[in-house]
Every structure is written in structure tokens, then in C-alpha cells.
Design an enzyme around this catalytic site. Structure first.
Site, short mmCIF file in Angstrom:
data_model
loop_
_atom_site.label_atom_id
_atom_site.label_comp_id
_atom_site.label_asym_id
_atom_site.label_seq_id
_atom_site.Cartn_x
_atom_site.Cartn_y
_atom_site.Cartn_z
N ARG A 127 -25.57 -40.34 83.89
CA ARG A 127 -26.78 -40.61 83.14
C ARG A 127 -27.88 -40.07 83.39
O ARG A 127 -29.11 -40.82 84.16
CB ARG A 127 -26.64 -42.24 83.03
N CYS A 249 -6.12 -51.42 63.61
CA CYS A 249 -7.66 -51.35 63.15
C CYS A 249 -8.13 -52.66 62.49
O CYS A 249 -7.36 -52.96 61.36
CB CYS A 249 -8.00 -50.01 62.37
N ASP A 265 -16.50 -45.78 64.73
CA ASP A 265 -17.55 -44.95 65.43
C ASP A 265 -16.80 -43.61 65.57
O ASP A 265 -17.43 -42.59 65.88
CB ASP A 265 -17.68 -45.80 66.73
N CYS A 307 8.84 -52.43 75.37
CA CYS A 307 7.92 -52.60 76.60
C CYS A 307 7.68 -54.37 76.79
O CYS A 307 7.14 -54.59 76.05
CB CYS A 307 6.69 -51.89 76.49
#
Length: 360
Positions: A127, A249, A265, A307
Site C-alpha cells: 500500500r 450471485c 465489481d 464434498c
């Protein structure tokens, strides 16, 4: 639509830092005009029922200026004809947060996400300013201003190839500073390769962080780590609030500086453009492009169905599944984590359920 969430990029990809792992630096850099902002607020409040959340990210959203957010509040008051619950959040690198900004954010109940990757050496590894200098001191000043004014803020850390190796140092630092709401974002393929997590690294990181967090939890020292909190919710039979943990989603809208609207995004491209802020936003979430976008997210890899961890993993975020195998890029990491920590997550969930039933 009972509630609506809109993620807004008022400064588009513009930023006053040059973080080593950032994938958004090449994005368009058109700043949002006040006319576009007002149209967005009007459309969102018309489309929502009960609740509307305006979440500001970037780039760096504070580059839009404090007056932009004062205008936001005026537009919300002007166009809220249904007496909605209106929430505002902002994710910032903290560079511009001073006394005036902190006072404003506290006064108007903004929930602030402050980006910080750990103590100085770990944070400043990535950063950085454009000249290569680190941002740690300025971020800590921002945190001090936010604390001074009583603003709500949490810490967002990008877990990358550097700080993933130091979970004890990271956890101890945040705990010492009193930062008790943490969110970890794994640095995956969309980030630059030198900073991308290596296979197994995130799983090892999560296991160690969970060990430290669980010990504190048993002592009554409660630190909210978003991922762990969501898993406990899910194990108790409640839906997660975090995007990417549902297994498909969930509808939300991303608005770029020019007023264009996208479904996520990570998918701000012409291919996935849903429309503009002048459109009916609730209708955009149901249009053909939106349906084409969400459909693949409901499909798990065949191996996922067998799973033992699928009830909590849910196959992972759609973005992470875009791999040659079609499995999440974090599949092996999550298997490692759930194998080690899954029983303790279930134990905490049962305790919360018993406590909730006893209070009825």
C-alpha cells in the site's frame, strides 16, 4: 424489491495510492457528476422498498470530495418519498480522512471500511504512494480521527503473498489497536502475480487466524472477523450476509462514474453493462443481461456435491470459479480450513442457537 444495495464508484478507478496488487488501476476514471448522483439516488429510492444502501468504493471514493457526499445526503432527503431506511457506507484507503471528514462520517452514520494490511512493514509492502513511500502513518492518522469522532469503522485487509505468512503478527497488531471488526480479502488471480497467494497459503492463514480467534472467543474476547461470523450464521441455519458465500450471485448493482450500471465489481465491462442510472434499477436486475450473468453462478462443480464442506463453502464466489478446472481457486484452501476448523464452527453455532432459544 424489499431492499436495494448499490455499490458506487464516484471517482471510478482514480486513486491517490498505487497498491501493488490493485486490479482496478486501468479502469475508466470519469468522476461522477452531481447530476448523475442525483439521478442515481432518485432511481434507487424509487426502486427500493423498506431499505436502500448506498456503498461507495473506488478507486478511492473520497477523491470525489466532501461536498459530493453533502449533496448525496440532500438528494436522499429530497427523493425519499417512502420513508425508507437509508444506509450509507464508504470503503477508503484513509489518505484524505482528516478531522472534517471524520466528523462528517460520524455525524451522518456512515459505516466506514478502512483499508489496512497490518503493521507498518506488512502494510507498506504493497500500500504505497506513487513515489514508492508507504501509507501506514497516514492510515493510522485516519483511524485516530475516526475514533476521535466516534465514527463506525472496520478494517479491511487484502491477504497477499506477504502478510499471509504472518497471521500471528497480523492478529496481534489488530487486537492491540482495538480493531475488533475485521474483513480479509484473498489476493487471487486478478491481482498482480508477485502478490498473489500461493496454493495452500490462504488455507494455512485461515487456520492459524481461526485458532487465535477461537481462543479469544472462549475467553470472552469477541473480535468480529466477517468470514468467521458468516460461517457461524450459516452453520446455525441462517443465510450469510457476505457476497460470494451464498453459492450464487446475489443481486446488487455497481455504478461507475459515468452512471453506467453493472452486476458486479469484477465484471465492469461492456459485455455485462445492464443499463444506466436513468433506468428502472429494479428492472435492470431482471433483464436479459442480468439473467445471463447470474445463471452460471448457480452451477457447482460436480465434485462439490459430494464434498462434506459444501454446506458452508457453497462452491465459492463465481469469480473464483473461473479456473481451468471449474473449481474455486480456493478449493484446496477451504478443504484444509474446514477440515481443521469446521467442528468448532458448528460448536459455536450450536451454542448461539441454545442461547437464542433460552432468551425466548
Amino acid at each position: 424489491m424489499p431492499a436495494l444495495s448499490v455499490l458506487i464508484k464516484p471517482a471510478s478507478g482514480a486513486c491517490n495510492l498505487r497498491c501493488g496488487y490493485c486490479f482496478y488501476q486501468k479502469s475508466a476514471r470519469e468522476f461522477m457528476s452531481l447530476a448523475t448522483l442525483e439521478q442515481l439516488v432518485k432511481s434507487a429510492l424509487q426502486s427500493a422498498q423498506y431499505c436502500c444502501t448506498f456503498a461507495f468504493q473506488g478507486g478511492e471514493p473520497t477523491l470525489a470530495g466532501l461536498e459530493f457526499y453533502r449533496a448525496l445526503l440532500n438528494f436522499q432527503q429530497k427523493h425519499d418519498t417512502k420513508n425508507l431506511t437509508v444506509k450509507n457506507t464508504i470503503q477508503t484507503n484513509g489518505i484524505l480522512i482528516d478531522d472534517a471528514w471524520a466528523a462528517f462520517l460520524a455525524e451522518h452514520d456512515f459505516l466506514v471500511g478502512l483499508s489496512l494490511d497490518g503493521p507498518r512493514k506488512l502494510n507498506d509492502a504493497n500500500r504505497k504512494y506513487a513515489d514508492g513511500s508507504g501509507s501506514f502513518d497516514r492510515i493510522m492518522q485516519a483511524a485516530a480521527y475516526l475514533k476521535k469522532h466516534g465514527a463506525q469503522f472496520n478494517i479491511l485487509s487484502v491477504i497477499n503473498a506477504q502478510n499471509a505468512r504472518k497471521p500471528d503478527e497480523l492478529y496481534a497488531f489488530f487486537k492491540k489497536k482495538g480493531y475488533d471488526f475485521l474483513q480479509f480479502i484473498p489476493c487471487l488471480s486478478e491481482c498482480r502475480s508477485a502478490h498473489t497467494l500461493k496454493p495452500g497459503q490462504y488455507g494455512d492463514f485461515l487456520v492459524r487466524i481461526f485458532d487465535l480467534w477461537h481462543k479469544d472467543f472462549l475467553r470472552g474476547e469477541r473480535i468480529n472477523i466477517r468470514f468467521f461470523s458468516n460461517l457461524v450464521q450459516m452453520a446455525a441455519g441462517y443465510p450469510p450476509e457476505s457476497c460470494g458465500m451464498c453459492g450464487y450471485c446475489t443481486p446488487y448493482l455497481v455504478v461507475e462514474g459515468d452512471g453506467s450500471v453493472y452486476p458486479c465489481d469484477f465484471y465492469v465491462s461492456d459485455l455485462w453493462k445492464l443499463g444506466t442510472v436513468s433506468d428502472d434499477l429494479s428492472a435492470l436486475l431482471q433483464n436479459e443481461t442480468a439473467r445471463r450473468f447470474t445463471a452460471p453462478s448457480k452451477l457447482m462443480h460436480d465434485d462439490c456435491h459430494a464434498c462434506p464442506h459444501v454446506i458452508l463453502c457453497r462452491g465459492g464466489c463465481r469469480r473464483w470459479r473461473e479456473t481451468p478446472t471449474g473449481k474455486s481457486a480456493l478449493c484446496e484452501d477451504y478443504k484444509r480450513f474446514f477440515a481443521d476448523c469446521g467442528s468448532r464452527i458448528a460448536e459455536i453455532a450450536r451454542a448461539f442457537t441454545r442461547s437464542a432459544q433460552a432468551s425466548l
